[in-house]
Motif scaffolding. Structure first.
Motif, PDB file in Angstrom:
ATOM      1  N   HIS A 230       0.826  -1.211   0.000  1.00  0.00           N
ATOM      2  CA  HIS A 230       0.000   0.000   0.000  1.00  0.00           C
ATOM      3  C   HIS A 230       0.862   1.263   0.000  1.00  0.00           C
ATOM      4  O   HIS A 230       0.478   2.276  -0.592  1.00  0.00           O
ATOM      5  N   VAL A 231       1.986   1.213   0.670  1.00  0.00           N
ATOM      6  CA  VAL A 231       2.828   2.404   0.814  1.00  0.00           C
ATOM      7  C   VAL A 231       4.072   2.343  -0.070  1.00  0.00           C
ATOM      8  O   VAL A 231       4.995   3.149   0.097  1.00  0.00           O
ATOM      9  N   ALA A 232       4.109   1.410  -1.002  1.00  0.00           N
ATOM     10  CA  ALA A 232       5.240   1.291  -1.931  1.00  0.00           C
ATOM     11  C   ALA A 232       5.000   2.199  -3.130  1.00  0.00           C
ATOM     12  O   ALA A 232       4.307   1.823  -4.078  1.00  0.00           O
ATOM     13  N   THR A 233       5.561   3.394  -3.100  1.00  0.00           N
ATOM     14  CA  THR A 233       5.312   4.377  -4.165  1.00  0.00           C
ATOM     15  C   THR A 233       5.977   4.004  -5.482  1.00  0.00           C
ATOM     16  O   THR A 233       5.716   4.641  -6.505  1.00  0.00           O
ATOM     17  N   GLU A 234       6.841   2.987  -5.456  1.00  0.00           N
ATOM     18  CA  GLU A 234       7.479   2.564  -6.710  1.00  0.00           C
ATOM     19  C   GLU A 234       6.491   1.818  -7.612  1.00  0.00           C
ATOM     20  O   GLU A 234       6.708   1.695  -8.819  1.00  0.00           O
ATOM     21  N   ILE A 235       5.411   1.310  -7.026  1.00  0.00           N
ATOM     22  CA  ILE A 235       4.427   0.542  -7.791  1.00  0.00           C
ATOM     23  C   ILE A 235       3.414   1.488  -8.417  1.00  0.00           C
ATOM     24  O   ILE A 235       2.959   2.442  -7.783  1.00  0.00           O
ATOM     25  N   ARG A 236       3.059   1.240  -9.667  1.00  0.00           N
ATOM     26  CA  ARG A 236       2.051   2.025 -10.369  1.00  0.00           C
ATOM     27  C   ARG A 236       0.895   1.107 -10.763  1.00  0.00           C
ATOM     28  O   ARG A 236       1.099   0.101 -11.446  1.00  0.00           O
ATOM     29  N   VAL A 237      -0.294   1.435 -10.287  1.00  0.00           N
ATOM     30  CA  VAL A 237      -1.482   0.620 -10.544  1.00  0.00           C
ATOM     31  C   VAL A 237      -2.512   1.469 -11.285  1.00  0.00           C
ATOM     32  O   VAL A 237      -2.871   2.548 -10.820  1.00  0.00           O
ATOM     33  N   PRO A 238      -2.983   1.023 -12.447  1.00  0.00           N
ATOM     34  CA  PRO A 238      -3.978   1.811 -13.182  1.00  0.00           C
ATOM     35  C   PRO A 238      -5.294   1.905 -12.420  1.00  0.00           C
ATOM     36  O   PRO A 238      -5.705   0.945 -11.760  1.00  0.00           O
ATOM     37  N   ALA A 239      -5.928   3.067 -12.489  1.00  0.00           N
ATOM     38  CA  ALA A 239      -7.221   3.259 -11.833  1.00  0.00           C
ATOM     39  C   ALA A 239      -8.307   2.482 -12.577  1.00  0.00           C
ATOM     40  O   ALA A 239      -8.241   2.320 -13.806  1.00  0.00           O
ATOM     41  N   ILE A 240      -9.293   1.998 -11.831  1.00  0.00           N
ATOM     42  CA  ILE A 240     -10.415   1.271 -12.439  1.00  0.00           C
ATOM     43  C   ILE A 240     -11.395   2.293 -12.989  1.00  0.00           C
ATOM     44  O   ILE A 240     -12.159   2.914 -12.235  1.00  0.00           O
ATOM     45  N   ARG A 241     -11.367   2.472 -14.303  1.00  0.00           N
ATOM     46  CA  ARG A 241     -12.222   3.451 -14.968  1.00  0.00           C
ATOM     47  C   ARG A 241     -12.737   2.881 -16.279  1.00  0.00           C
ATOM     48  O   ARG A 241     -12.237   1.879 -16.782  1.00  0.00           O
ATOM     49  N   GLY A 242     -13.740   3.554 -16.830  1.00  0.00           N
ATOM     50  CA  GLY A 242     -14.263   3.162 -18.133  1.00  0.00           C
ATOM     51  C   GLY A 242     -14.842   1.752 -18.114  1.00  0.00           C
ATOM     52  O   GLY A 242     -15.644   1.397 -17.257  1.00  0.00           O
ATOM     53  N   THR A 243     -14.391   0.930 -19.066  1.00  0.00           N
ATOM     54  CA  THR A 243     -14.917  -0.439 -19.174  1.00  0.00           C
ATOM     55  C   THR A 243     -14.509  -1.321 -17.994  1.00  0.00           C
ATOM     56  O   THR A 243     -15.121  -2.374 -17.764  1.00  0.00           O
ATOM     57  N   ALA A 244     -13.494  -0.899 -17.243  1.00  0.00           N
ATOM     58  CA  ALA A 244     -13.065  -1.689 -16.079  1.00  0.00           C
ATOM     59  C   ALA A 244     -14.108  -1.649 -14.963  1.00  0.00           C
ATOM     60  O   ALA A 244     -14.157  -2.572 -14.134  1.00  0.00           O
ATOM     61  N   VAL A 245     -14.952  -0.610 -14.941  1.00  0.00           N
ATOM     62  CA  VAL A 245     -15.971  -0.495 -13.882  1.00  0.00           C
ATOM     63  C   VAL A 245     -17.012  -1.607 -13.983  1.00  0.00           C
ATOM     64  O   VAL A 245     -17.276  -2.298 -12.991  1.00  0.00           O
ATOM     65  N   PRO A 246     -17.641  -1.848 -15.150  1.00  0.00           N
ATOM     66  CA  PRO A 246     -18.585  -2.971 -15.223  1.00  0.00           C
ATOM     67  C   PRO A 246     -17.916  -4.333 -15.040  1.00  0.00           C
ATOM     68  O   PRO A 246     -18.548  -5.271 -14.529  1.00  0.00           O
ATOM     69  N   ILE A 247     -16.649  -4.454 -15.424  1.00  0.00           N
ATOM     70  CA  ILE A 247     -15.931  -5.717 -15.199  1.00  0.00           C
ATOM     71  C   ILE A 247     -15.769  -5.963 -13.706  1.00  0.00           C
ATOM     72  O   ILE A 247     -15.998  -7.075 -13.207  1.00  0.00           O
ATOM     73  N   ALA A 248     -15.370  -4.915 -12.964  1.00  0.00           N
ATOM     74  CA  ALA A 248     -15.254  -5.038 -11.509  1.00  0.00           C
ATOM     75  C   ALA A 248     -16.602  -5.339 -10.875  1.00  0.00           C
ATOM     76  O   ALA A 248     -16.692  -6.126  -9.913  1.00  0.00           O
ATOM     77  N   THR A 249     -17.667  -4.764 -11.433  1.00  0.00           N
ATOM     78  CA  THR A 249     -19.018  -5.018 -10.921  1.00  0.00           C
ATOM     79  C   THR A 249     -19.400  -6.476 -11.103  1.00  0.00           C
ATOM     80  O   THR A 249     -19.945  -7.118 -10.187  1.00  0.00           O
ATOM     81  N   ALA A 250     -19.117  -7.014 -12.284  1.00  0.00           N
ATOM     82  CA  ALA A 250     -19.430  -8.424 -12.555  1.00  0.00           C
ATOM     83  C   ALA A 250     -18.654  -9.344 -11.618  1.00  0.00           C
ATOM     84  O   ALA A 250     -19.203 -10.330 -11.089  1.00  0.00           O
TER      85      ALA A 250
END
Length: 268
Positions: A230-250
């Motif tokens: 959680h506090v490792a700033t070296e890691i980059r994680v894409p935000a869940i947006r657009g088409t990823a939102v219904p995928i996360a919902t499913a």
């Protein structure tokens, strides 16, 4: 004679000039005093910020902020969060996590709706929604998993350590994100706390395949590692947006149904 008249006129002009200066000074002091009275806060109180001014100007009552579609979705997420915590604390951990998965996917929908309705949102609503959503993140992404870790492990020292690290790391991470936000390419620095509830769901779905005495240890160690990420700033994680939102919902709906089925099979 002319010289004496000239001297008298100069003296009168000088006196008038000095009087004007004194009057100007007095007026200036009055203006400064008035400005200080207006802009200097009472003892112990800070000046209102731009955000607080916009919030105060944007609504007559706190509850009115829930008339905004995005904030209403966040409020619904809180409802499922409380239900999830209630179920977990009453020994129905799988059902509690199933309910919390609904909080998780609603947390993505409120942001999606907020971005698509930004042009019609009233002044101050976005600022309120940001804080409102942040508390929800801490609830479902930090406090709830920490409580479930302790419940699963029945209060072992390892579960206490995992919960302490998770809450501390989660608070640091959310505070950091509040001030820094996403990167320019819409990515999180460090793994977001919103990944905690899905991890908990996956671990519970795998629980029937694991020994009962080993499962609590696996859960605690998994969340200790996640707390560090959680506090490792070296890691980059894409935000869940657009088409990823219904995928996360499913995923959330399917996972919640599977957890309900496991819970029911355990009662039989």
């Amino acid at each position: 004679m002319l010289n004496s008249m000239r001297a008298a006129m100069l003296a009168a002009g000088t006196t008038a000039h000095r009087s004007d200066i004194r009057r100007f000074d007095n007026d200036s002091e009055d203006h400064v005093r008035l400005a200080e009275e207006i802009f200097t806060p009472p003892m112990g109180r800070a000046l209102p910020t731009v955000t607080s001014i916009s919030l105060a100007a944007g609504s007559k009552a706190m509850i009115e902020y829930l008339r905004d579609y995005a904030n209403a979705i966040t409020a619904l997420a809180y409802l499922f969060a409380v239900i999830g915590l209630f179920l977990a604390l009453n020994g129905k951990i799988e059902l509690g996590v199933a309910a919390m998965l609904w909080t998780w996917f609603l947390d993505h929908w409120d942001g999606h709706v907020a971005r698509n309705t930004s042009h019609v949102r009233r002044p101050g609503v976005a600022e309120f929604g940001k804080s409102f959503d942040g508390f929800a993140d801490f609830f479902h992404g930090v406090v709830f998993p920490a409580a479930v870790i302790i419940l699963i492990s029945r209060g072992t020292v390892l579960s206490l350590l995992a919960s302490l690290l998770l809450i501390l790391a989660g608070a640091i991470r959310l505070s950091y994100f509040e001030n820094v936000g996403l990167t320019t390419d819409a990515r999180f620095m460090g793994i977001p706390v919103s990944y905690d509830t899905p991890l908990l769901a996956v671990l519970l779905l795998a629980r029937p395949q694991l020994p009962d005495d080993v499962f609590p240890i696996i859960v605690a160690i998994a969340f200790i590692l996640l707390a560090l990420l959680h506090v490792a700033t070296e890691i980059r994680v894409p935000a869940i947006r657009g088409t990823a939102v219904p995928i996360a919902t499913a995923f959330a709906i399917a996972g919640s149904i599977a957890l309900v089925m496991i819970s029911q099979s355990g009662l039989q």
